[in-house]
Design an enzyme around this catalytic site. Structure first.
Site, PDB file in Angstrom:
ATOM      1  N   LYS A 123      13.686   3.436 -46.614  1.00 33.23           N
ATOM      2  CA  LYS A 123      14.174   4.800 -46.370  1.00 33.23           C
ATOM      3  C   LYS A 123      15.690   4.833 -46.173  1.00 33.23           C
ATOM      4  O   LYS A 123      16.318   5.856 -46.421  1.00 33.23           O
ATOM      5  CB  LYS A 123      13.451   5.420 -45.183  1.00 33.23           C
ATOM      6  CG  LYS A 123      11.976   5.666 -45.500  1.00 33.23           C
ATOM      7  CD  LYS A 123      11.293   6.596 -44.527  1.00 33.23           C
ATOM      8  CE  LYS A 123       9.909   6.967 -45.004  1.00 33.23           C
ATOM      9  NZ  LYS A 123       8.973   5.825 -45.005  1.00 33.23           N
TER      10      LYS A 123
HETATM   11  C1  LIG Z   1       7.818   5.772 -45.785  1.00 36.86           C
HETATM   12  C2  LIG Z   1       7.248   4.442 -46.133  1.00 36.86           C
HETATM   13  C3  LIG Z   1       6.312   4.266 -47.179  1.00 36.86           C
HETATM   14  C4  LIG Z   1       5.765   5.434 -47.969  1.00 36.86           C
HETATM   15  O1  LIG Z   1       6.717   6.023 -48.801  1.00 36.86           O
HETATM   16  P1  LIG Z   1       6.494   7.507 -49.357  1.00 36.86           P
HETATM   17  O2  LIG Z   1       7.787   7.875 -49.959  1.00 36.86           O
HETATM   18  O3  LIG Z   1       6.137   8.347 -48.161  1.00 36.86           O
HETATM   19  O4  LIG Z   1       5.385   7.435 -50.340  1.00 36.86           O
HETATM   20  C5  LIG Z   1       5.877   2.989 -47.463  1.00 36.86           C
HETATM   21  N1  LIG Z   1       6.293   1.928 -46.735  1.00 36.86           N
HETATM   22  C6  LIG Z   1       7.192   2.044 -45.743  1.00 36.86           C
HETATM   23  C7  LIG Z   1       7.596   0.842 -44.991  1.00 36.86           C
HETATM   24  C8  LIG Z   1       7.704   3.299 -45.397  1.00 36.86           C
HETATM   25  O5  LIG Z   1       8.577   3.418 -44.374  1.00 36.86           O
END
Ligand SMILES: *Cc1c(COP(=O)(O)O)cnc(C)c1O
Length: 480
Positions: A123
């Site tokens: 993220k």
């Molecule tokens: C947010 C997240 C996901 C999922 O991603 P999306 O964009 O919500 O599909 C997967 N793994 C981790 C570690 C995350 O923080």
């Protein structure tokens, strides 16, 4: 580039520019923003991009989506965002300047490292860019914003690390008191920056989320105190995530004739939505392999055509917690494309979702059309995750986190001979120690930047589940 809503009829006069939708969330009609038409990338451009730095590749890709920031300024923003200092958790043997190094496990199977940023999860890739874009646009417009959010861990910390110290921005982040891991808590609560406010709510994540909704539904409060959000439906986040599909593609190929498959651990469908956009732009992606955990609402859709959101009570708490979702907020963007960009169809489908129902496309031409978009899917359970973490460590000597393991589990099932598979790494194992101990009998290594994290002083305001108290707190802090 103009933006339209998935639910609106958007006559020309109502389309919006990138900066106009940057700070907002949903479109006024409740839909999500998407480009009026996807920009395309030619073979010649792809070849020319092959040797760019990550920052300059980000500039090249984002320029296709942003025409209301002068190019020189946008370039300065991408260069400020994607530096080896920010993505400092690159592992031994990596070139930190790569930002997202591709680590081959064996010929034809690689992991794209997206988790070298400050909070050790993918993220950061988009959120850091968002922080710099927000600061730039707010300064230009002489505005301020107070970001209000709720987090169970990853999103809140990524937002705080992206917005810390930024002019014109304050972050009020609600988290469930005593329910995050000690590592996650320390990551957020130890930030000393005066523009970051942690609020620990005596309740669950859903209570925190409800408070955010209640405050945001108070239109007068929202306008007076300039309340905003940075949730996963923000278009700029999706756009910034498109960049690493290009980067991964270019790292895995020698020419723009070769297809590449990507495996993506999915929850809210934001990450893989960016892969879908990259593919629609003409990046030669073969399959988009979507992996879910036990919360398999998306896997069910791609297998059966039935989309059946769950309630929070029906949502499992798993060892890949960042994928524990009951409905996938970005999914509407894909469905808009699937139904031929017909807003009336999206409106109809989502009126059923909003009424607490699901929808079934299995007997429609849309479902027949689905393979054209390249999605294949699968799911993973706790035992698969543990087994994949072991297998990847025993075979390749690489430790992966639980979410990345979900992606790899499905990647192993869907690999095709002769086509490289790039599995997206979404977090570092250090974030999820418990599961690594279960799988490997030892704790994962921790990046040097995180050593001693839990012993730093922490601060958070503990509050009851009461929207009015949160409002009072915000007003008090703004008056100081
Ligand atoms: C947010 C997240 C996901 C999922 O991603 P999306 O964009 O919500 O599909 C997967 N793994 C981790 C570690 C995350 O923080």
């Amino acid at each position: 580039m103009r933006y339209i809503s998935t639910r609106g009829d958007s006559p020309k006069s109502q389309t919006k520019s990138f900066c106009e939708i940057l700070l907002g969330g949903l479109a006024p009609d409740g839909g999500l923003y998407l480009p009026e038409a996807y920009p395309t990338v030619s073979r010649a451009e792809l070849d020319a991009w092959r040797h760019l730095s990550y920052a300059d590749l980000a500039f090249a890709v984002l320029s296709k989506f942003i025409d209301d920031i002068p190019p020189a300024d946008l370039k300065a923003l991408t260069r400020k965002t994607y530096t080896a200092e920010v993505y400092c958790n690159a592992r031994p043997g990596d070139d930190a300047n790569e930002i997202t190094p591709l680590r081959w496990l064996e010929p034809g199977l690689g992991i794209l490292e997206l988790s070298n940023g400050p909070t050790l999860a993918f993220k950061d890739m988009a959120m850091q860019m968002l922080g710099n874009l927000f600061e730039y646009v707010l300064a230009r417009e002489g505005e301020e914003i107070n970001i209000l959010g709720a987090t169970s861990g990853d999103t809140g910390s990524a937002a705080e690390y992206a917005m810390r110290g930024k002019r014109g921005i304050r972050v009020f982040m609600l988290s469930p008191h005593g329910r995050m891991s000690p590592f996650q808590r320390a990551q957020m609560y130890s930030l000393p920056d005066p523009n970051i406010y942690n609020i620990a709510v005596r309740g669950m994540f859903d209570d925190a989320q409800d408070i955010v909704k209640a405050v945001s539904n108070d239109a007068a409060f929202k306008a007076k105190y300039r309340i905003g959000a940075v949730n996963s439906i923000n278009w700029a986040r999706v756009a910034a995530q498109v960049v690493y599909y290009f980067k991964g593609y270019l790292a895995a190929t020698r020419s723009a004739d070769e297809p590449v498959d990507f495996a993506v651990p999915s929850g809210n469908f934001g990450n893989i939505c960016a892969g879908h956009v990259a593919r629609m732009m003409g990046l030669p992606i073969g399959q988009l392999v979507m992996a879910t955990n036990e919360n398999d609402v998306l896997d069910e859709f791609f297998r059966t055509g039935v989309y059946r959101p769950r309630t929070p009570q029906q949502t499992f708490t798993t060892s890949s917690p960042s994928m524990d979702i009951s409905k996938a907020s970005n999914f509407e963007r894909f469905v808009f494309d699937l139904v031929g960009r017909e807003p009336s169809v999206v409106r109809d489908l989502w009126s059923r979702i909003d009424a607490g129902e699901g929808f079934d496309l299995s007997k429609t031409p849309y479902f027949v059309d689905l393979p054209r978009f390249g999605f294949v899917s699968g799911s993973s359970r706790h035992a698969d995750r543990v087994e994949t973490i072991r297998r990847v460590f025993d075979t390749y000597g690489v430790t992966v986190d639980t979410h990345t393991a979900d992606g790899l589990k499905v990647a192993f099932e869907k690999r095709r001979p002769g086509i490289p598979m790039v599995a997206l790494e979404t977090a570092l194992p250090a974030k999820f120690e418990e599961a690594i101990v279960e799988a490997l009998g030892r704790k994962p290594e921790r990046p040097r930047s995180m050593e001693g994290l839990e012993s730093l002083p922490q601060r958070a305001e503990v509050m009851d589940v009461d929207p009015e108290a949160v409002k009072r707190y915000i007003v008090e802090q703004l008056a100081r």
